[in-house]
Each structure stands twice: as C-alpha cells, then as structure tokens.
Design an enzyme around this catalytic site. Structure first.
Site, PDB file in Angstrom:
ATOM      1  N   SER A  71       0.819  -1.214   0.000  1.00 21.54           N
ATOM      2  CA  SER A  71       0.000   0.000   0.000  1.00 21.54           C
ATOM      3  C   SER A  71       0.852   1.262   0.000  1.00 21.54           C
ATOM      4  O   SER A  71       0.336   2.367  -0.138  1.00 21.54           O
ATOM      5  CB  SER A  71      -0.880   0.009   1.251  1.00 21.54           C
ATOM      6  N   CYS A  88     -13.255  -4.388   0.257  1.00 22.32           N
ATOM      7  CA  CYS A  88     -12.003  -4.290  -0.501  1.00 22.32           C
ATOM      8  C   CYS A  88     -11.166  -5.557  -0.306  1.00 22.32           C
ATOM      9  O   CYS A  88     -10.617  -6.105  -1.261  1.00 22.32           O
ATOM     10  CB  CYS A  88     -11.219  -3.054  -0.063  1.00 22.32           C
ATOM     11  N   CYS A 135     -10.440   5.233   2.559  1.00 21.57           N
ATOM     12  CA  CYS A 135      -9.455   5.803   1.632  1.00 21.57           C
ATOM     13  C   CYS A 135     -10.082   6.730   0.600  1.00 21.57           C
ATOM     14  O   CYS A 135      -9.485   7.738   0.228  1.00 21.57           O
ATOM     15  CB  CYS A 135      -8.669   4.694   0.945  1.00 21.57           C
TER      16      CYS A 135
END
Length: 366
Positions: free
Chosen positions: A11, A104, A202
């Site tokens: 990430s 996700c 996010c």
C-alpha cells in the site's frame, strides 16, 4: 528446489513494506504490487492522507528498489468502483452503514489479486495485516487468529477469507507489535519508516460520506421526518444518507433530552430517534456468512462476538438458521447494533467466522 514465489500487496505504508522484507527473509522470491483503485481526481480530492495515492505508489516503488525486488502497479479501479464504492453508496441509500475495507479485502485483495498471483506463478500472497494463519491438525481446516499486538489486531476485517485463500495467504506481521515493525523499517532504511497509518476510508479522506455520495451519484436525497418510537413526528431530517445508527451529533433536534438515531427507513424516508437506553438490544441476525474454524453452526455455540472493529468482544450464543444466516443472542444488551456492519465471532484468539448484520426489528431488551 526452486524458491517459492510470493506476491506482496504493497500500500506504500510501513506494514506492507516490512511484510515484503520478512517474506524475503523466509526465502521467498518476492514481487511487490500496488493495487491502483482510483485517482484522487475521481474522488474529488486533490491530495490527501489516503492509501493508494501517487505518493504511496512512489513509496512502495522506493521500498521495492531498496529490497531489490520487481514492482508493478495493477489497475483495479473498475472493479473497485463496482464492488466497493457502488456497494458503499447502495448501503447508505438503503439505511445501512457499510464497511468498505471488508469489501475491498473480500473482492479485490483476496480475490482479484489472488487470481493475478496465480497467473504469475506465486504460491503465496502476503499483506501487512496483523493477524495469523495456522492449520488445525485435527480437522485439517485452516484457521485465522488475532495478531499478537492487541492494539493492531486486524482479524475482524479478514473474516471473509475462505479455506483456499487461507492456504495461500501470509501475514508475516501477525507475531509482531507495531513498534517492532517500525524498528525493522528503520533498520532497513525504508523511506516510509515513520509514515503515519492511514485512518479514514481511503476514498472519503475528509470523512464527509454524504457529500461524497451526493457528488458521485449526482442524486438528491430529500428531507423527511424524524419520528420517535411511537411514530410521532418530532422534526425534519436532511436526507437518510446523513445518518447512522447510534448517531447523536448533527440531528438538529431540541427535544429537551438527548436522542439518538435508532432506525432508518429508506422506503418511507423516515429516521427514528430514541433515548440512549433504547439503543440497546441483545439480538441480531447476520447474513452472507463465512465460517472459518467450523463447517457449520447448526448446534448453538458459545462465542465472544463484536459488532464493530474497535469493540471489546462480548459473550453470546450463535446458531445458524439457514445456509447463509445466523442468529446471535448476547448475554448483555449491546449498544447501536448497526445493519451493514460486520459481526465477527471468536473462540479465544481464533476467528470462528462472521457475517453482515441484517436490518433489525427495533425492540428494546431488558
């Protein structure tokens, strides 16, 4: 024997970077990948503290360069919009409160990315999650357990993992504390060793979920009635997407005593409010079940369960009521059980399984 290959989901943060280093230490031939999920312009944000931004890609690439491993960016933005953003919007429009991080994980990180890993000949997919995987010698089932650092344990958001996925996943940070992970990053000279953890959802870094939904859909969400538990109108709300169960702030009601959202009715466009005590209930129904430690829950099982990420687990009895549903009865009433959130069941450190909390018939329990 040739080295086993591992795909590292990166990430740009410190945890996934340390995961890559630890997998290399275990002898894996590693490749780093970042999932490109959206552009900042798409979500109406010029730049922010979110995962998967351009800065994060640069950090992940830098760490892979430091480690001497290949690095790729995979564009999953179409699938992210369909399986995470659209589901997030649909939940709010239907009076529920979604958990997009779980979606996700379920539909991108541990589905699409797993398939890409298989195409690349990788036996393992590693992430920076704080959780542990083992195998039960008796049943042969793969088990998911909490990370040893209780302040960082992420087993709650991983309850959707299947037996096949658990067989091919690695969580190298599961046995570490966050402090130790940062120490390793410092020792390795990683550019992101002191980088802050990303906190918010996010794609909504400013926390204004209703504003994001209105901008994304271009739809109006009309005002409607606030009602009490008896159905009496007590005020006007500004559109159901602005509310979640248990909310007290921002209601704009002056009733002489504190009130909280305890029901959202998208069909009648009504939001029900109640006193604090009336938010508590012992029952919930869950759907979209995923069981890990056991095959089924046809006979009642004593578990410890939590209905939100940061909650302390509470004693309850769980029983499966269908292929995909279960009923949970808590020993003590729980506050603001919220449709759309996950309920996760534990036996000690082991995740028994979990599901999505279904809309509840509101009733106060003694």
């Amino acid at each position: 024997m040739a080295e086993q290959k591992a795909l590292i989901a990166m990430s740009g943060g410190v945890d996934s970077s340390v995961a890559a280093y630890l997998m290399m230490q275990q002898g894996y031939d590693c490749t780093g990948v970042t999932m490109r999920l959206y552009t900042n312009e798409e979500i109406g944000v010029p730049k922010g503290h979110t995962c998967c931004s351009l800065d994060d890609v640069a950090d992940a690439r830098n760490v892979c360069f430091t480690l001497g491993i290949p690095y790729y960016v995979l564009n999953f933005s179409d699938r992210f919009r369909e399986m995470v953003i659209d589901r997030f919007i649909h939940a709010y429009e239907n009076g529920m409160t979604p958990n997009p991080c779980i979606d996700c994980n379920r539909y991108l990180k541990f589905d699409l990315l797993f398939r890409r890993a298989a195409e690349m000949g990788c036996e393992k997919v590693a992430t920076g999650h704080y959780a542990r995987v083992s195998r039960d010698p008796q049943s042969g089932r793969w088990l998911l357990a909490k990370g040893v650092d209780p302040s960082k344990d992420q087993s709650y958001v991983l309850y959707t993992l299947t037996q096949d996925q658990l067989a091919h996943v690695a969580f190298p940070l599961g046995g570490l504390t966050k402090t130790r992970a940062r120490e390793i990053a410092e020792q390795q000279g990683f550019v992101n060793a002191r980088k802050h953890d990303s906190q918010d959802i996010c794609f909504v870094p400013d926390g204004d979920y209703a504003g994001f939904i209105a901008r994304t859909t271009g739809r109006d969400y009309p005002e409607g009635d606030f009602v009490d538990l008896q159905g009496n109108v007590v005020g006007r709300h500004k559109g159901i997407i602005h509310y979640t169960i248990g909310q007290r702030k921002g209601l704009g009601l002056a009733l002489g005593h504190p009130v909280f959202v305890c029901g959202i009715d998208p069909v009648r466009n009504r939001v029900t409010v109640c006193s604090g005590e009336e938010l508590f209930t012992r029952h919930l129904t869950a759907e979209n079940l995923n069981l890990i430690a056991v095959d089924n829950l046809r006979t009642p099982l004593r578990v410890r369960a939590k209905v939100r990420y940061r909650q302390t687990e509470q004693w309850a009895t769980a029983v499966q009521t269908g292929d995909d549903t279960l009923e949970l009865l808590f020993d003590k009433p729980q506050r603001a059980i919220t449709a759309g959130q996950a309920v996760v069941l534990y036996d000690g450190d082991i995740v028994v399984g979990g599901g999505t909390i279904a809309p509840q018939q509101h009733h106060k329990d003694a």
